[in-house]
Design an enzyme around this catalytic site. Structure first.
Site, PDB file in Angstrom:
ATOM      1  N   SER A 201       0.835  -1.213   0.000  1.00 32.40           N
ATOM      2  CA  SER A 201       0.000   0.000   0.000  1.00 32.40           C
ATOM      3  C   SER A 201       0.861   1.251   0.000  1.00 32.40           C
ATOM      4  O   SER A 201       1.975   1.255   0.546  1.00 32.40           O
ATOM      5  CB  SER A 201      -0.854  -0.039   1.273  1.00 32.40           C
ATOM      6  OG  SER A 201      -1.427   1.205   1.530  1.00 32.40           O
TER       7      SER A 201
ATOM      8  N   TYR B 185      -2.164  -1.365  10.799  1.00 31.11           N
ATOM      9  CA  TYR B 185      -2.391  -1.894   9.447  1.00 31.11           C
ATOM     10  C   TYR B 185      -1.186  -1.587   8.556  1.00 31.11           C
ATOM     11  O   TYR B 185      -0.638  -2.472   7.884  1.00 31.11           O
ATOM     12  CB  TYR B 185      -3.674  -1.292   8.843  1.00 31.11           C
ATOM     13  CG  TYR B 185      -3.774  -1.543   7.360  1.00 31.11           C
ATOM     14  CD1 TYR B 185      -4.128  -2.787   6.870  1.00 31.11           C
ATOM     15  CD2 TYR B 185      -3.462  -0.535   6.433  1.00 31.11           C
ATOM     16  CE1 TYR B 185      -4.189  -3.024   5.503  1.00 31.11           C
ATOM     17  CE2 TYR B 185      -3.518  -0.759   5.074  1.00 31.11           C
ATOM     18  CZ  TYR B 185      -3.888  -2.008   4.617  1.00 31.11           C
ATOM     19  OH  TYR B 185      -3.928  -2.241   3.258  1.00 31.11           O
TER      20      TYR B 185
ATOM     21  N   LYS C 236       1.855  -4.004   6.572  1.00 35.16           N
ATOM     22  CA  LYS C 236       2.237  -3.975   5.148  1.00 35.16           C
ATOM     23  C   LYS C 236       3.757  -3.821   5.029  1.00 35.16           C
ATOM     24  O   LYS C 236       4.391  -4.489   4.210  1.00 35.16           O
ATOM     25  CB  LYS C 236       1.522  -2.831   4.421  1.00 35.16           C
ATOM     26  CG  LYS C 236       0.042  -3.069   4.261  1.00 35.16           C
ATOM     27  CD  LYS C 236      -0.244  -4.242   3.327  1.00 35.16           C
ATOM     28  CE  LYS C 236      -1.625  -4.791   3.466  1.00 35.16           C
ATOM     29  NZ  LYS C 236      -1.859  -6.054   2.785  1.00 35.16           N
TER      30      LYS C 236
HETATM   31  P1  NAD Z   1     -11.077  -7.159   0.893  1.00 35.42           P
HETATM   32  O1  NAD Z   1     -11.318  -7.161   2.358  1.00 35.42           O
HETATM   33  O2  NAD Z   1     -12.209  -6.841  -0.004  1.00 35.42           O
HETATM   34  O3  NAD Z   1     -10.454  -8.571   0.449  1.00 35.42           O
HETATM   35  C1  NAD Z   1      -9.674  -9.363   1.292  1.00 35.42           C
HETATM   36  C2  NAD Z   1     -10.241 -10.778   1.260  1.00 35.42           C
HETATM   37  O4  NAD Z   1      -9.426 -11.622   2.086  1.00 35.42           O
HETATM   38  C3  NAD Z   1     -11.664 -10.867   1.803  1.00 35.42           C
HETATM   39  O5  NAD Z   1     -12.463 -11.538   0.852  1.00 35.42           O
HETATM   40  C4  NAD Z   1     -11.543 -11.681   3.102  1.00 35.42           C
HETATM   41  O6  NAD Z   1     -12.669 -12.494   3.329  1.00 35.42           O
HETATM   42  C5  NAD Z   1     -10.263 -12.469   2.849  1.00 35.42           C
HETATM   43  N1  NAD Z   1      -9.489 -12.823   4.061  1.00 35.42           N
HETATM   44  C6  NAD Z   1      -9.070 -11.986   5.042  1.00 35.42           C
HETATM   45  N2  NAD Z   1      -8.393 -12.677   5.984  1.00 35.42           N
HETATM   46  C7  NAD Z   1      -8.391 -13.978   5.572  1.00 35.42           C
HETATM   47  C8  NAD Z   1      -7.855 -15.178   6.118  1.00 35.42           C
HETATM   48  N3  NAD Z   1      -7.214 -15.205   7.294  1.00 35.42           N
HETATM   49  N4  NAD Z   1      -8.028 -16.339   5.435  1.00 35.42           N
HETATM   50  C9  NAD Z   1      -8.695 -16.343   4.247  1.00 35.42           C
HETATM   51  N5  NAD Z   1      -9.222 -15.242   3.691  1.00 35.42           N
HETATM   52  C10 NAD Z   1      -9.076 -14.074   4.350  1.00 35.42           C
HETATM   53  O7  NAD Z   1      -9.843  -6.165   0.634  1.00 35.42           O
HETATM   54  P2  NAD Z   1      -9.331  -5.512  -0.724  1.00 35.42           P
HETATM   55  O8  NAD Z   1      -9.727  -4.083  -0.720  1.00 35.42           O
HETATM   56  O9  NAD Z   1      -9.672  -6.374  -1.869  1.00 35.42           O
HETATM   57  O10 NAD Z   1      -7.769  -5.551  -0.449  1.00 35.42           O
HETATM   58  C11 NAD Z   1      -6.963  -6.626  -0.903  1.00 35.42           C
HETATM   59  C12 NAD Z   1      -5.552  -6.428  -0.409  1.00 35.42           C
HETATM   60  O11 NAD Z   1      -5.067  -5.179  -0.891  1.00 35.42           O
HETATM   61  C13 NAD Z   1      -5.408  -6.367   1.111  1.00 35.42           C
HETATM   62  O12 NAD Z   1      -4.206  -7.011   1.446  1.00 35.42           O
HETATM   63  C14 NAD Z   1      -5.334  -4.891   1.412  1.00 35.42           C
HETATM   64  O13 NAD Z   1      -4.614  -4.642   2.580  1.00 35.42           O
HETATM   65  C15 NAD Z   1      -4.581  -4.388   0.186  1.00 35.42           C
HETATM   66  N6  NAD Z   1      -4.824  -2.974  -0.124  1.00 35.42           N
HETATM   67  C16 NAD Z   1      -6.109  -2.533  -0.252  1.00 35.42           C
HETATM   68  C17 NAD Z   1      -6.335  -1.185  -0.540  1.00 35.42           C
HETATM   69  C18 NAD Z   1      -7.747  -0.662  -0.645  1.00 35.42           C
HETATM   70  O14 NAD Z   1      -7.928   0.557  -0.509  1.00 35.42           O
HETATM   71  N7  NAD Z   1      -8.747  -1.488  -0.902  1.00 35.42           N
HETATM   72  C19 NAD Z   1      -5.257  -0.311  -0.712  1.00 35.42           C
HETATM   73  C20 NAD Z   1      -3.953  -0.798  -0.573  1.00 35.42           C
HETATM   74  C21 NAD Z   1      -3.756  -2.155  -0.284  1.00 35.42           C
HETATM   75  C1  WQD Z   2      -9.538   9.561   0.972  1.00 28.67           C
HETATM   76  C2  WQD Z   2      -9.783  11.026   1.252  1.00 28.67           C
HETATM   77  C3  WQD Z   2     -10.254  11.537   3.564  1.00 28.67           C
HETATM   78  C4  WQD Z   2     -14.046   9.433   3.807  1.00 28.67           C
HETATM   79  C5  WQD Z   2      -6.884   4.691   3.138  1.00 28.67           C
HETATM   80  C6  WQD Z   2      -5.923   3.895   3.998  1.00 28.67           C
HETATM   81  C7  WQD Z   2      -4.697   3.528   3.236  1.00 28.67           C
HETATM   82  C8  WQD Z   2      -5.034   2.822   1.927  1.00 28.67           C
HETATM   83  C9  WQD Z   2      -6.038   3.598   1.143  1.00 28.67           C
HETATM   84  C10 WQD Z   2      -5.027   0.424   2.213  1.00 28.67           C
HETATM   85  C11 WQD Z   2      -9.105  11.501   2.547  1.00 28.67           C
HETATM   86  C12 WQD Z   2     -11.439  11.861   2.691  1.00 28.67           C
HETATM   87  C13 WQD Z   2     -12.865   9.971   3.324  1.00 28.67           C
HETATM   88  C14 WQD Z   2     -15.083  10.309   4.199  1.00 28.67           C
HETATM   89  C15 WQD Z   2     -13.711  12.176   3.580  1.00 28.67           C
HETATM   90  N1  WQD Z   2      -5.639   1.528   2.139  1.00 28.67           N
HETATM   91  N2  WQD Z   2     -12.704  11.312   3.220  1.00 28.67           N
HETATM   92  N3  WQD Z   2     -14.877  11.649   4.059  1.00 28.67           N
HETATM   93  O1  WQD Z   2      -7.172   8.019   3.661  1.00 28.67           O
HETATM   94  O2  WQD Z   2      -6.116   7.835   1.373  1.00 28.67           O
HETATM   95  O3  WQD Z   2      -6.257   5.870   2.767  1.00 28.67           O
HETATM   96  O4  WQD Z   2      -7.172   3.913   1.968  1.00 28.67           O
HETATM   97  O5  WQD Z   2      -3.871   0.190   2.171  1.00 28.67           O
HETATM   98  O6  WQD Z   2      -3.933   2.717   4.054  1.00 28.67           O
HETATM   99  O7  WQD Z   2      -5.594   4.674   5.128  1.00 28.67           O
HETATM  100  O8  WQD Z   2      -8.359   6.824   1.764  1.00 28.67           O
HETATM  101  O9  WQD Z   2     -10.711   6.691   1.079  1.00 28.67           O
HETATM  102  O10 WQD Z   2     -10.179   6.785   3.538  1.00 28.67           O
HETATM  103  O11 WQD Z   2      -9.846   8.812   2.139  1.00 28.67           O
HETATM  104  O12 WQD Z   2     -13.569  13.398   3.500  1.00 28.67           O
HETATM  105  O13 WQD Z   2     -16.136   9.892   4.664  1.00 28.67           O
HETATM  106  O14 WQD Z   2     -11.195  11.225   1.458  1.00 28.67           O
HETATM  107  O15 WQD Z   2     -10.092  12.529   4.554  1.00 28.67           O
HETATM  108  O16 WQD Z   2      -8.648  12.793   2.328  1.00 28.67           O
HETATM  109  P1  WQD Z   2      -6.959   7.238   2.443  1.00 28.67           P
HETATM  110  P2  WQD Z   2      -9.840   7.207   2.162  1.00 28.67           P
END
Ligand code: NAD
Ligand code: WQD
Length: 339
Positions: free
Chosen positions: A124, A149, A153
């Protein structure tokens, strides 16, 4: 030969499974459904015409994972499974360290013992914290993340680098910026449990009337309109980058590969710009109010994606409005399922 996709029924995982199947890969999903729903499997099948193998269990159960590796010839893994709620990770740190790291280590033990290479990790942009200079490149210095979290990562990345070096394996660390949108079919998308933390799911629930108003967390930042700037990347584009990253690892003649890529659109958008784009794209109103800043939020983050363009031959080209249209289609699909 098959690719193991952990968390393959989740938001990014399900879109990636579709792209893998469309590119001819055999897919084996392990997902414990802790943050996803079984109907996603059916929808993947409807979209692709193929049913991936699916094992519903918690990856912390090593003995069950061993059985999956015994049953399939796994040649690589894309590891999406993790807990991802930043706020929750502060309240439940031990659970987050356990889920995000034990699952990773269990898979790596299988890889180590069976001599398997090709591991892709969902990292991330949170590993950069508030970077000094924009855009953020892969060489931008990392900061100790504020959230548990984020620490999981960064630790995951370090574990994988040590793994690749010690056992001469190929790994790819993909640092996602802010994934948004849904599959154009409207059958896959993000399923936030409870009150969403992320911007786009909150915007959608406000537009549909589940939430009264969007709270905009601060308009006194040092940006053009005062609201924070992020790099919103369309989830289908992001999914395609995984296929490219996997191909690159598999085709490499090197024994040890440690790839790191920023995956974003390469462009920053403010919170107000996202709200306006959503309103224009979908011809709906999103009532909002300006609130105090949210703790831990940074001012600005967007990616330099030239490395991914050059080495993965990949680029995110979907405009913000188009991805917000797909998000709205998904929200309507969810509504139709509940009535
Ligand atoms: P998500 O929660 O939709 O998907 C994760 C999936 O993993 C879920 O379906 C959940 O049921 C499964 N899971 C969790 N723990 C498990 C376990 N112990 N055993 C088996 N299955 C398990 O999340 P996402 O948004 O698709 O994110 C996917 C990956 O990307 C994650 O590692 C997340 O940290 C990373 N990521 C997400 C974002 C974002 O904003 N969505 C941003 C950066 C990184
Ligand atoms: C985006 C912008 C908020 C909600 C998070 C995780 C980060 C990564 C990505 C996984 C910010 C604003 C949001 C609301 C708002 N995930 N906001 N009202 O903060 O970039 O990061 O997701 O790895 O680890 O921290 O994403 O979508 O939460 O927010 O004003 O109800 O929207 O302040 O500026 P963010 P976000």
């Amino acid at each position: 030969m098959a690719v193991l996709v952990t968390g393959g029924l989740g938001y990014i995982g399900s879109h990636t499974v579709v792209e893998l199947i469309n590119n001819g890969y055999e897919v084996v999903i392990v997902d414990d459904l802790s943050n996803s729903e079984r109907f996603i499997l059916k929808n993947i099948e409807e979209i692709t015409g193929k049913k991936p193998f699916f094992y519903p269990f918690d990856l912390r159960r090593r003995e069950l994972l061993t059985q999956v590796f015994d049953a399939h010839q796994i040649e690589g893994c894309i590891n999406f499974a993790a807990s991802k709620a930043v706020g929750e990770s502060q309240i439940k740190p031990v659970d987050y360290y356990e889920n995000n790291l034990f699952t990773l280590i269990n898979i790596l033990q299988e890889f180590k013992e069976r001599g398997i290479s090709n591991f892709i990790f969902s990292s991330s942009c949170t590993v950069y914290g508030q970077a000094e200079k924009m855009p953020i490149t892969e060489n931008t210095p990392l900061k100790l993340p504020e959230s548990v979290y984020g620490k999981t990562k960064q630790m995951g990345e370090e574990i994988l680098i040590d793994f690749a070096k010690a056992y001469q394996r190929k790994i790819s660390l993909l640092r996602y910026f802010n994934p948004i949108g849904a599959h154009p079919s409207g059958k896959l998308g993000e399923l936030p449990i409870g009150v969403p933390n992320n911007l786009v799911p909150y915007v959608m629930q406000t537009a549909v009337g589940i939430r009264e108003k969007l709270n905009i967390w601060g308009d006194d930042y040092d940006t053009a309109d005062g609201t924070p700037i992020r790099d919103y990347i369309y989830v289908v584009d992001l999914a395609k980058a995984h296929v490219s990253a996997l191909k690159k690892l598999m085709e490499s003649n090197e024994q040890t590969v440690i790839d790191i890529f920023n995956l974003g659109a390469g462009k920053g958008s403010s919170v107000l710009e996202v709200v306006k784009a959503f309103e224009t794209a979908n011809d709906v109103k999103v009532p909002y109010q300006i609130c105090p800043r949210r703790e831990g939020d940074i001012t600005i983050a967007y990616a330099d994606v030239t490395k991914a363009e050059r080495e993965l031959h990949w680029k995110s080209e979907t405009p913000l409005e188009e991805s917000l249209r797909t998000a709205w289609k998904w929200q309507q699909y969810l509504e139709s399922k509940t009535v």
